[in-house]
Scaffold this motif. Structure first.
Motif, PDB file in Angstrom:
ATOM      1  N   LEU A   1       0.828  -1.203   0.000  1.00 50.89           N
ATOM      2  CA  LEU A   1       0.000   0.000   0.000  1.00 50.89           C
ATOM      3  C   LEU A   1       0.865   1.256   0.000  1.00 50.89           C
ATOM      4  N   GLN A   2       0.296   2.314  -0.517  1.00 55.00           N
ATOM      5  CA  GLN A   2       0.935   3.614  -0.491  1.00 55.00           C
ATOM      6  C   GLN A   2      -0.176   4.661  -0.398  1.00 55.00           C
ATOM      7  N   ILE A   3       0.165   5.820   0.147  1.00 56.07           N
ATOM      8  CA  ILE A   3      -0.803   6.916   0.145  1.00 56.07           C
ATOM      9  C   ILE A   3      -0.647   7.660  -1.179  1.00 56.07           C
ATOM     10  N   ALA A   4      -1.750   7.813  -1.907  1.00 55.97           N
ATOM     11  CA  ALA A   4      -1.716   8.579  -3.146  1.00 55.97           C
ATOM     12  C   ALA A   4      -2.231   9.984  -2.862  1.00 55.97           C
ATOM     13  N   VAL A   5      -1.551  10.981  -3.430  1.00 54.75           N
ATOM     14  CA  VAL A   5      -1.989  12.379  -3.324  1.00 54.75           C
ATOM     15  C   VAL A   5      -1.954  12.974  -4.720  1.00 54.75           C
ATOM     16  N   PRO A   6      -2.730  14.046  -4.976  1.00 51.76           N
ATOM     17  CA  PRO A   6      -2.662  14.667  -6.303  1.00 51.76           C
ATOM     18  C   PRO A   6      -1.233  15.148  -6.574  1.00 51.76           C
ATOM     19  N   ALA A   7      -0.822  15.157  -7.851  1.00 53.66           N
ATOM     20  CA  ALA A   7       0.538  15.556  -8.216  1.00 53.66           C
ATOM     21  C   ALA A   7       0.907  16.875  -7.543  1.00 53.66           C
TER      22      ALA A   7
ATOM     23  N   CYS B   1      -8.455  -3.517  -1.167  1.00 51.30           N
ATOM     24  CA  CYS B   1      -7.680  -2.333  -0.787  1.00 51.30           C
ATOM     25  C   CYS B   1      -8.328  -1.625   0.405  1.00 51.30           C
ATOM     26  N   GLY B   2      -9.651  -1.770   0.554  1.00 51.76           N
ATOM     27  CA  GLY B   2     -10.317  -1.189   1.715  1.00 51.76           C
ATOM     28  C   GLY B   2      -9.967  -1.929   2.990  1.00 51.76           C
ATOM     29  N   GLU B   3      -9.959  -3.250   2.899  1.00 47.86           N
ATOM     30  CA  GLU B   3      -9.620  -4.077   4.057  1.00 47.86           C
ATOM     31  C   GLU B   3      -8.151  -3.874   4.450  1.00 47.86           C
ATOM     32  N   PHE B   4      -7.243  -3.880   3.463  1.00 48.36           N
ATOM     33  CA  PHE B   4      -5.820  -3.671   3.748  1.00 48.36           C
ATOM     34  C   PHE B   4      -5.581  -2.257   4.292  1.00 48.36           C
ATOM     35  N   GLY B   5      -6.281  -1.278   3.710  1.00 47.05           N
ATOM     36  CA  GLY B   5      -6.129   0.095   4.170  1.00 47.05           C
ATOM     37  C   GLY B   5      -6.547   0.235   5.627  1.00 47.05           C
ATOM     38  N   ARG B   6      -7.641  -0.452   5.979  1.00 45.10           N
ATOM     39  CA  ARG B   6      -8.110  -0.430   7.362  1.00 45.10           C
ATOM     40  C   ARG B   6      -7.042  -1.006   8.299  1.00 45.10           C
ATOM     41  N   GLN B   7      -6.436  -2.131   7.860  1.00 46.78           N
ATOM     42  CA  GLN B   7      -5.374  -2.752   8.669  1.00 46.78           C
ATOM     43  C   GLN B   7      -4.184  -1.811   8.835  1.00 46.78           C
ATOM     44  N   ALA B   8      -3.771  -1.181   7.728  1.00 43.62           N
ATOM     45  CA  ALA B   8      -2.593  -0.302   7.784  1.00 43.62           C
ATOM     46  C   ALA B   8      -2.858   0.876   8.721  1.00 43.62           C
TER      47      ALA B   8
ATOM     48  N   PRO C   1       0.560   8.462   7.158  1.00 45.69           N
ATOM     49  CA  PRO C   1      -0.804   8.064   7.542  1.00 45.69           C
ATOM     50  C   PRO C   1      -1.461   9.020   8.539  1.00 45.69           C
ATOM     51  N   ALA C   2      -0.666   9.642   9.420  1.00 49.76           N
ATOM     52  CA  ALA C   2      -1.252  10.522  10.434  1.00 49.76           C
ATOM     53  C   ALA C   2      -2.049  11.663   9.799  1.00 49.76           C
ATOM     54  N   ASP C   3      -1.621  12.103   8.600  1.00 49.30           N
ATOM     55  CA  ASP C   3      -2.324  13.204   7.941  1.00 49.30           C
ATOM     56  C   ASP C   3      -3.730  12.815   7.486  1.00 49.30           C
ATOM     57  N   LEU C   4      -3.998  11.517   7.396  1.00 50.32           N
ATOM     58  CA  LEU C   4      -5.337  11.087   6.972  1.00 50.32           C
ATOM     59  C   LEU C   4      -6.381  11.358   8.051  1.00 50.32           C
ATOM     60  N   ALA C   5      -5.916  11.759   9.245  1.00 49.44           N
ATOM     61  CA  ALA C   5      -6.856  12.099  10.317  1.00 49.44           C
ATOM     62  C   ALA C   5      -7.231  13.583  10.280  1.00 49.44           C
ATOM     63  N   ARG C   6      -6.594  14.363   9.383  1.00 48.34           N
ATOM     64  CA  ARG C   6      -6.896  15.802   9.335  1.00 48.34           C
ATOM     65  C   ARG C   6      -8.293  16.042   8.776  1.00 48.34           C
ATOM     66  N   GLU C   7      -9.129  16.658   9.613  1.00 43.07           N
ATOM     67  CA  GLU C   7     -10.538  16.852   9.248  1.00 43.07           C
ATOM     68  C   GLU C   7     -10.705  17.756   8.030  1.00 43.07           C
ATOM     69  N   GLU C   8      -9.800  18.719   7.855  1.00 38.75           N
ATOM     70  CA  GLU C   8      -9.993  19.714   6.789  1.00 38.75           C
ATOM     71  C   GLU C   8      -9.662  19.141   5.410  1.00 38.75           C
ATOM     72  N   LEU C   9      -9.058  17.948   5.359  1.00 36.00           N
ATOM     73  CA  LEU C   9      -8.739  17.353   4.065  1.00 36.00           C
ATOM     74  C   LEU C   9      -9.879  16.455   3.589  1.00 36.00           C
ATOM     75  N   LEU C  10      -9.946  16.266   2.265  1.00 42.27           N
ATOM     76  CA  LEU C  10     -10.907  15.309   1.700  1.00 42.27           C
ATOM     77  C   LEU C  10     -10.164  13.987   1.517  1.00 42.27           C
ATOM     78  N   ILE C  11     -10.564  12.989   2.317  1.00 40.90           N
ATOM     79  CA  ILE C  11      -9.860  11.710   2.355  1.00 40.90           C
ATOM     80  C   ILE C  11     -10.749  10.620   1.763  1.00 40.90           C
ATOM     81  N   GLY C  12     -10.185   9.814   0.877  1.00 42.15           N
ATOM     82  CA  GLY C  12     -10.931   8.694   0.314  1.00 42.15           C
ATOM     83  C   GLY C  12     -10.252   7.372   0.636  1.00 42.15           C
ATOM     84  N   LEU C  13     -11.055   6.353   0.877  1.00 43.30           N
ATOM     85  CA  LEU C  13     -10.539   4.992   1.037  1.00 43.30           C
ATOM     86  C   LEU C  13     -11.370   4.085   0.142  1.00 43.30           C
TER      87      LEU C  13
END
Lengths: 254, 267
Positions: A114-120, A148-155, A129-141
């Protein structure tokens, strides 16, 4: 049930339609067809494998039915007569096998991380991963039903992060597209997805200790209309040539 | 003579009846499949979960909001199409009907390109107001309106075109102002079609899936309507998916049957 078209249902229908076309054409010439139901994360690699296999086997036409592994599983269990199933995790394959739909033993042909993808350009400045908790961002899983959803949850659990999720996309490619379009700030996908979209998305690594290794099993299906073609295709994927293509796309050898 | 005619009426051609039964089977067989798979004993437990309640609430809110929005902008659009002659009217009419024909997923993607954070209109809108439509309940309303509003526009436009304009003319001759004519003559005369159009719009909005998941995403409590919940559950928890499907069928059928006798005669 519901009188609407839906992406994965639509894919299911496309799958069925492909099967109809396939069975309809099978008798009309010496062209044989192999219908391969493969996980969405295999898209680019399998398109290349399809071309290489068809070149090595004139007269054989490979038809790819790509989608979330869980949707593919449902199609197979629902009776869509595919020849080969390549899943992005062992559990979907196991469910198909328990239903008696797998011919022989599924074989792990490749691994992925797995890797975190961000726009170019990483406009939101995501560093882990800690940044995925930032409320002001739009985060998708990915939806939890797809690998990938199950693995993402584990990670995320490994990293001790509670993500501020804004959407759970039906498969990894749908998620990647929305990140690439800049509509989402970050999401967890596979290393190979980031590699396939250079210029549109950038990758942010997840520490090895938290990361999850995905094993991809492949198998010929019991109901395969073209068992010989299916066996040939699986052997080709497992061959050095097939593996080289997969590695080129960022997968790791098992 | 009358006896002969009666017998003809009471005995329709067998071929037609057979084909009609086949036609009906297209609708009924899937329903039977759903009923056969329904876990009746667990149904109450399956339908009282938090995700079901959230999805039901979101579906009701978004479908009713989309119907209201359609009424506010769709009825004037129908009126203009029916009553105002302007160049390119047939093209405009085609544009209005487009959502009926294109796959909803395409509509959702188009909405994303137009109104997404980086979209044609979405980007300036976001910079000016900070508003982000995708992945929000407003996004759901918009996606659902895009797909459902054409039903209202074509129904009302058809009714307006079929309306005998002499009634309106007579009212005007008798001194009624334009708004009075609209309110007292035009709308009462097209009321059955208007209501039928609103019901169709609402029903289509309730079932919308493709544009919603593409434009608004999928998050329980915010954008996950009943169809999305069914889709997600279908791959993880089939009993819940079947229970949700049954719930949707029951709601839609109840409303359509209840309104059928009263309002649908004009269709």
């Amino acid at each position: 049930m519901i009188a609407v078209s839906e992406p994965a249902r639509a894919r299911a229908v496309v799958g069925f339609a492909a099967v109809l076309v396939v069975t309809g054409c099978a008798g009309s010439g010496n062209q044989s067809t192999v219908l391969v139901s493969a996980a969405a994360s295999l898209t680019d690699a399998f398109v290349e494998i399809e071309a290489a296999f068809e070149e090595a086997n004139p007269g054989v036409d490979v038809v790819l039915n790509l989608g979330g592994s869980s949707a593919l599983r449902e199609q197979i269990l629902g009776g869509a007569p595919a020849d080969v199933f390549a899943s992005a995790n062992p559990s979907n394959m196991a469910q198909v096998r328990e239903a008696g739909e797998v011919d022989g033993e599924p074989r792990v042909f490749i691994r992925n991380r797995l890797q975190i993808a961000v726009p170019a350009g990483n406009p939101a400045g995501v560093t882990g991963p800690a940044d995925l908790a930032r409320e002001e961002l739009l985060i998708g899983l990915c939806a939890e039903a797809v690998p990938c959803g199950e693995f993402g949850r584990q990670a995320l659990a490994n990293a001790g992060v509670s993500a501020a999720v804004d959407t759970r996309e039906p498969d990894v490619r749908a998620l990647l597209t929305k990140i690439g379009a800049g509509e989402l700030d970050a999401g967890i996908v596979y290393v190979t997805d980031v590699a396939s979209s250079v210029g549109e998305v950038d990758g942010v690594d997840i520490a090895d200790a938290d990361n999850v290794v995905a094993e991809y099993p492949i198998a010929v299906l019991t109901g395969a209309p073209n068992r010989d073609g299916a066996t040939d295709f699986v052997e080709f994927v497992l061959s050095d040539e097939g593996r080289a293509i997969l590695v080129k796309h960022g997968f790791e050898s098992p | 003579m009358t006896g002969l005619r009666k017998r003809r009426v009471s005995r329709p051609p067998l071929v037609l009846v057979a084909l009609a039964v086949l036609g009906l089977a297209v609708f009924v067989v899937p329903l039977l499949g759903l009923l056969a798979r329904t876990p009746w004993r667990d149904l109450p437990a399956l339908l009282t979960g938090e995700i079901v309640a959230d999805a039901l609430r979101l579906s009701m809110v978004s479908s009713l909001a989309a119907t209201a929005l359609s009424a506010v902008v769709g009825v004037p659009l129908a009126w203009v199409l029916a009553r105002v002659e302007f160049p390119g009217r047939s093209i405009v009419r085609g544009l209005v009907l487009l959502p009926l024909v294109i796959p909803p997923v395409v509509g959702g993607a188009a909405l994303l390109f137009a109104l997404g954070r980086r979209g044609l209109i979405g980007e300036p809108l976001n910079q000016a107001t900070g508003l982000v439509l995708p992945f929000s309940t407003w996004g759901v309303v918009l996606a659902v309106t895009f797909v459902a509003m054409p039903f209202l526009v074509i129904t009302v436009e058809g009714a307006l075109r079929n309306l005998d304009s002499r009634y309106e003319g007579a009212a005007a001759t008798l001194g009624a102002k334009r708004w009075t004519v609209l309110r007292r003559v035009t709308f009462p005369m097209i009321a059955p079609s208007l209501v039928a159009g609103l019901v169709l719009t609402w029903a289509r909005a309730l079932g919308e899936f493709g544009a919603t998941i593409t434009f608004a995403g999928n998050l329980p409590g915010r954008t996950q309507t009943l169809p999305l919940a069914v889709f997600v559950a279908l791959e993880s928890d089939r009993d819940t998916a079947v229970a949700l499907s049954l719930l949707m069928v029951a709601i839609s059928l109840a409303v359509l049957v209840a309104l059928r006798g009263r309002w649908w005669r004009s269709l």
